[in-house]
Motif scaffolding. Structure first.
Motif, PDB file in Angstrom:
ATOM      1  N   VAL A  14       1.027  -1.264   0.114  1.00 47.47           N
ATOM      2  CA  VAL A  14      -0.469  -0.079  -0.253  1.00 47.47           C
ATOM      3  C   VAL A  14       0.852   1.438  -0.036  1.00 47.47           C
ATOM      4  CG1 VAL A  14      -2.126   0.911   1.193  1.00 47.47           C
ATOM      5  CG2 VAL A  14      -1.823  -1.553   1.448  1.00 47.47           C
ATOM      6  N   HIS A  15       0.675   2.297  -0.634  1.00 47.25           N
ATOM      7  CA  HIS A  15       1.795   2.890  -0.887  1.00 47.25           C
ATOM      8  C   HIS A  15       0.574   4.585  -0.126  1.00 47.25           C
ATOM      9  CE1 HIS A  15       4.664   3.091  -4.112  1.00 47.25           C
ATOM     10  NE2 HIS A  15       3.175   1.910  -4.618  1.00 47.25           N
ATOM     11  N   GLU A  16       1.820   4.854   0.867  1.00 44.11           N
ATOM     12  CA  GLU A  16       0.662   6.062   1.243  1.00 44.11           C
ATOM     13  C   GLU A  16       0.915   6.846   0.655  1.00 44.11           C
ATOM     14  OE1 GLU A  16       3.845   6.576   5.534  1.00 44.11           O
ATOM     15  OE2 GLU A  16       4.386   5.315   4.242  1.00 44.11           O
ATOM     16  N   ALA A  17       0.895   7.084   0.144  1.00 40.99           N
ATOM     17  CA  ALA A  17       0.698   8.258  -1.363  1.00 40.99           C
ATOM     18  C   ALA A  17      -0.976   8.815  -1.646  1.00 40.99           C
ATOM     19  CB  ALA A  17       1.085   8.499  -2.660  1.00 40.99           C
ATOM     20  N   GLU A  18      -1.723   7.371  -1.618  1.00 40.09           N
ATOM     21  CA  GLU A  18      -2.618   7.514  -1.750  1.00 40.09           C
ATOM     22  C   GLU A  18      -3.523   7.913  -0.441  1.00 40.09           C
ATOM     23  OE1 GLU A  18      -5.240   3.703  -1.705  1.00 40.09           O
ATOM     24  OE2 GLU A  18      -3.116   2.753  -2.706  1.00 40.09           O
ATOM     25  N   PHE A  19      -3.081   8.090   0.662  1.00 44.68           N
ATOM     26  CA  PHE A  19      -3.898   8.648   1.598  1.00 44.68           C
ATOM     27  C   PHE A  19      -3.024  10.245   1.658  1.00 44.68           C
ATOM     28  CE2 PHE A  19      -3.605   4.490   2.111  1.00 44.68           C
ATOM     29  CZ  PHE A  19      -5.113   4.588   2.307  1.00 44.68           C
ATOM     30  N   THR A  20      -1.901  10.970   0.918  1.00 45.44           N
ATOM     31  CA  THR A  20      -1.591  12.583   1.971  1.00 45.44           C
ATOM     32  C   THR A  20      -2.154  13.933   1.240  1.00 45.44           C
ATOM     33  OG1 THR A  20      -0.936  12.111  -0.948  1.00 45.44           O
ATOM     34  CG2 THR A  20       0.973  12.102   0.895  1.00 45.44           C
ATOM     35  N   SER A  21      -3.517  13.092   0.326  1.00 48.50           N
ATOM     36  CA  SER A  21      -4.793  13.972   0.690  1.00 48.50           C
ATOM     37  C   SER A  21      -5.987  14.070   1.367  1.00 48.50           C
ATOM     38  CB  SER A  21      -5.406  14.159  -0.648  1.00 48.50           C
ATOM     39  OG  SER A  21      -5.693  12.957  -0.726  1.00 48.50           O
ATOM     40  N   ALA A  22      -5.087  13.389   2.892  1.00 44.73           N
ATOM     41  CA  ALA A  22      -6.208  13.206   4.170  1.00 44.73           C
ATOM     42  C   ALA A  22      -6.476  15.238   4.156  1.00 44.73           C
ATOM     43  CB  ALA A  22      -5.308  12.321   4.955  1.00 44.73           C
ATOM     44  N   PRO A  23      -7.316  15.335   5.082  1.00 43.76           N
ATOM     45  CA  PRO A  23      -7.154  16.747   5.418  1.00 43.76           C
ATOM     46  C   PRO A  23      -6.420  17.028   6.649  1.00 43.76           C
ATOM     47  CG  PRO A  23      -9.403  15.442   5.954  1.00 43.76           C
ATOM     48  CD  PRO A  23      -8.495  14.691   5.248  1.00 43.76           C
ATOM     49  N   GLU A  24      -6.138  18.169   6.551  1.00 44.33           N
ATOM     50  CA  GLU A  24      -5.441  19.002   7.540  1.00 44.33           C
ATOM     51  C   GLU A  24      -5.879  18.608   8.238  1.00 44.33           C
ATOM     52  OE1 GLU A  24      -1.647  19.912   8.447  1.00 44.33           O
ATOM     53  OE2 GLU A  24      -2.200  19.993   5.940  1.00 44.33           O
ATOM     54  N   GLY A  25      -5.112  18.480   9.373  1.00 48.44           N
ATOM     55  CA  GLY A  25      -5.351  17.845  10.906  1.00 48.44           C
ATOM     56  C   GLY A  25      -6.154  17.429  10.979  1.00 48.44           C
ATOM     57  N   SER A  26      -6.026  16.048   9.686  1.00 52.91           N
ATOM     58  CA  SER A  26      -6.855  14.467  10.278  1.00 52.91           C
ATOM     59  C   SER A  26      -5.729  14.041  10.921  1.00 52.91           C
ATOM     60  CB  SER A  26      -6.560  13.936   8.757  1.00 52.91           C
ATOM     61  OG  SER A  26      -6.458  12.608   9.257  1.00 52.91           O
ATOM     62  N   PRO A  27      -6.687  13.003  12.118  1.00 51.18           N
ATOM     63  CA  PRO A  27      -6.132  12.429  13.273  1.00 51.18           C
ATOM     64  C   PRO A  27      -5.213  11.492  13.212  1.00 51.18           C
ATOM     65  CG  PRO A  27      -8.319  11.944  12.987  1.00 51.18           C
ATOM     66  CD  PRO A  27      -8.415  13.337  12.175  1.00 51.18           C
ATOM     67  N   ARG A  28      -4.691  11.170  11.863  1.00 51.77           N
ATOM     68  CA  ARG A  28      -4.962   9.328  11.668  1.00 51.77           C
ATOM     69  C   ARG A  28      -3.701  10.077  10.516  1.00 51.77           C
ATOM     70  NH1 ARG A  28      -7.675   3.851  11.331  1.00 51.77           N
ATOM     71  NH2 ARG A  28      -5.773   4.038  12.468  1.00 51.77           N
ATOM     72  N   THR A  29      -2.381   9.936  10.381  1.00 59.18           N
ATOM     73  CA  THR A  29      -1.442   9.786   9.365  1.00 59.18           C
ATOM     74  C   THR A  29      -1.333   8.928   8.141  1.00 59.18           C
ATOM     75  OG1 THR A  29       0.634   8.356  10.165  1.00 59.18           O
ATOM     76  CG2 THR A  29       0.311  10.250  11.644  1.00 59.18           C
ATOM     77  N   PRO A  30      -0.561   9.283   7.015  1.00 58.30           N
ATOM     78  CA  PRO A  30      -1.165   8.806   6.520  1.00 58.30           C
ATOM     79  C   PRO A  30      -0.226   7.598   6.429  1.00 58.30           C
ATOM     80  CG  PRO A  30       0.232  10.686   5.438  1.00 58.30           C
ATOM     81  CD  PRO A  30       0.057  10.308   7.205  1.00 58.30           C
ATOM     82  N   LEU A  31       0.306   7.202   6.635  1.00 56.57           N
ATOM     83  CA  LEU A  31       1.155   5.964   7.354  1.00 56.57           C
ATOM     84  C   LEU A  31      -0.108   5.113   7.913  1.00 56.57           C
ATOM     85  CD1 LEU A  31       3.534   3.215   7.517  1.00 56.57           C
ATOM     86  CD2 LEU A  31       4.582   4.460   9.659  1.00 56.57           C
ATOM     87  N   GLU A  32      -0.486   5.690   9.377  1.00 58.38           N
ATOM     88  CA  GLU A  32      -1.273   4.552  10.195  1.00 58.38           C
ATOM     89  C   GLU A  32      -2.571   4.591   9.240  1.00 58.38           C
ATOM     90  OE1 GLU A  32      -0.477   7.164  13.679  1.00 58.38           O
ATOM     91  OE2 GLU A  32      -2.276   8.213  12.903  1.00 58.38           O
ATOM     92  N   LEU A  33      -2.945   4.868   7.778  1.00 64.02           N
ATOM     93  CA  LEU A  33      -3.758   4.732   6.815  1.00 64.02           C
ATOM     94  C   LEU A  33      -4.087   3.763   6.175  1.00 64.02           C
ATOM     95  CD1 LEU A  33      -4.713   9.162   6.186  1.00 64.02           C
ATOM     96  CD2 LEU A  33      -6.805   7.053   7.971  1.00 64.02           C
ATOM     97  N   ALA A  34      -2.288   3.827   5.895  1.00 65.59           N
ATOM     98  CA  ALA A  34      -1.933   2.457   4.292  1.00 65.59           C
ATOM     99  C   ALA A  34      -2.039   1.439   5.705  1.00 65.59           C
ATOM    100  CB  ALA A  34      -0.879   2.772   3.795  1.00 65.59           C
ATOM    101  N   THR A  35      -1.524   1.505   6.467  1.00 66.83           N
ATOM    102  CA  THR A  35      -1.819   0.234   7.467  1.00 66.83           C
ATOM    103  C   THR A  35      -2.559  -0.737   8.434  1.00 66.83           C
ATOM    104  OG1 THR A  35       1.103   0.947   8.604  1.00 66.83           O
ATOM    105  CG2 THR A  35      -0.626  -0.417   9.926  1.00 66.83           C
ATOM    106  N   ASP A  36      -3.329   0.835   8.666  1.00 70.93           N
ATOM    107  CA  ASP A  36      -5.171   0.372   8.512  1.00 70.93           C
ATOM    108  C   ASP A  36      -6.178   0.142   7.323  1.00 70.93           C
ATOM    109  OD1 ASP A  36      -7.623   1.000  10.521  1.00 70.93           O
ATOM    110  OD2 ASP A  36      -8.480   1.567   8.224  1.00 70.93           O
TER     111      ASP A  36
END
Ligand code: 3EB
Length: 359
Positions: A105-127
């Motif tokens: 899973v590439h974290e780049a998929e999640f780098t557009s998570a909203p600013e101040g999102s409670p989860r980091t791109p790595l956390e989202l990729a791991t999830d």
């Protein structure tokens, strides 16, 4: 397990053929001396195999090998034909009770998570990776995770106020709970190592229809009981698992380091860390044998992957291993960051039924 279902491990160069050919391979992980070889392999290697009518899940691990070989494949086979397939993002093959799976899973998929999102791109990729893995093993009727390998880009980098390994632990813990999975006790053997910056979070795993035995190390605090100083969520893995019984039993030893109790010993001394790690391994082999009521495996009979933080430390680490294991030991060296900054070396191993040393 019937004998034709025996799990087998083999290390080969992709230019060679494994001893029993490519058919019947359950899955494999590719380790390259440089990341570029992976690109070549992606372009040519898989296609070559596909042309020959071979298909199996292949994890590309972006953690470089040390040593002379340009590339090595870690091959798992099940002693009978395997059926490959995909479930969500997981590429898998199954044979009898056994399932091998791989996903990236590439974290780049999640780098557009909203600013101040409670989860980091790595956390989202791991999830996502853990939810996909759990969904696949459940749907494919092999719900028991036995062994998981986790390769995490930039594992020691601090971002969003937390080291990335600790972000990974947070998300692994929370995804496991959300999927109704244990986060202590009945958790798989695992390794969690660094990988090249910008590479995808890469997992591969073995699962089974039957539960393994879960082994802890009497010299170490269980990782899932580590105190909070090592991060907000403890790492959810067992020190070892054993799958099968008697002569066929395979022992999977998690990444093991110079940790006694929960503390790192011998910071700055890679030779002493290597010796302490071997003492930990020996204690684990004895504990596994005590639980099984059988004689302990000898250290010399296992197959090892050795993760070295600084290539300059390889000679002293190798000298320690050679003196303990002998000159013909099965050792694959990889250059990897390790989940604690003060660890210079970490060693994982496989022994028993699935591995027969050449001797
Ligand atoms: C340790 O003993 C070293 O987070 O899955 C070893 C094996 C380690 C697995 C994991 C971490 C993991 O705590 C680190």
């Amino acid at each position: 397990m019937s004998s034709e279902q025996l799990l087998r491990l083999e290390y080969v160069a992709p230019s060679e053929s494994p001893s029993e050919g490519w058919h019947g391979v359950l899955g494999a992980a590719a380790f390259a001396a440089s990341i570029r070889s992976h690109e070549r392999d992606r372009l040519h290697g898989r296609d070559r195999l596909h042309e020959r009518g071979v298909d199996f899940p292949l994890a590309h691990v972006h953690t470089p090998m040390l040593g002379d070989a340009p590339e090595v494949l870690e091959i798992w086979r099940a002693g009978r034909p395997a059926q490959p397939g995909s479930h969500g993002r997981v590429r898998y093959a199954r044979a009898g009770d056994l399932l091998f799976g791989s996903l990236a899973v590439h974290e780049a998929e999640f780098t557009s998570a909203p600013e101040g999102s409670p989860r980091t791109p790595l956390e989202l990729a791991t999830d996502l990776a853990y939810r996909e893995m759990y969904a696949a093993v459940a749907a494919l009727d092999s719900p028991h995770l036995v062994r998981v390998w986790n390769y995490i880009p930039d594992i020691n980098l601090e971002t969003h106020g937390l080291e990335r390994y600790r972000q990974f632990n947070t998300a692994r813990h929370e995804a496991s709970r959300a999927c109704g999975r244990a986060v202590a006790g009945q958790v798989p053997a695992a390794s969690a190592l660094g990988a090249a910056a910008g590479s995808p979070l890469t997992l591969y795993f073995l699962a089974s229809r039957r539960a393994p035995a879960f082994i802890e190390n009497p010299r170490q605090v269980s990782a899932y009981r580590y105190p909070a100083q090592y991060g907000p969520r403890s790492p959810a893995f067992s020190r070892a698992t054993v799958l099968g019984e008697g002569d066929e039993a395979t022992l999977f030893v998690s990444g093991t380091a110079s940790i006694v109790g929960h503390r790192t010993l011998h910071a700055g001394d890679p030779a002493a860390q290597t010796r302490e790690t071997l003492v930990n391994m020996e204690a684990l082999l004895e504990e596994a044998a005590r639980r099984a009521g059988s004689p302990a495996l000898r250290l010399q009979t296992l197959a090892y992957k050795v993760y070295v933080r600084e290539p300059k430390d390889l000679p002293v680490i190798h000298a320690q291993l050679e003196s303990a294991l002998g000159p013909t030991a099965a050792l694959l060296y990889l250059k990897a960051d390790i989940c604690r900054q003060d660890l210079a070396v970490e060693i994982e191993a496989v022994g028993g039924g699935c591995w027969r040393p050449a001797d």
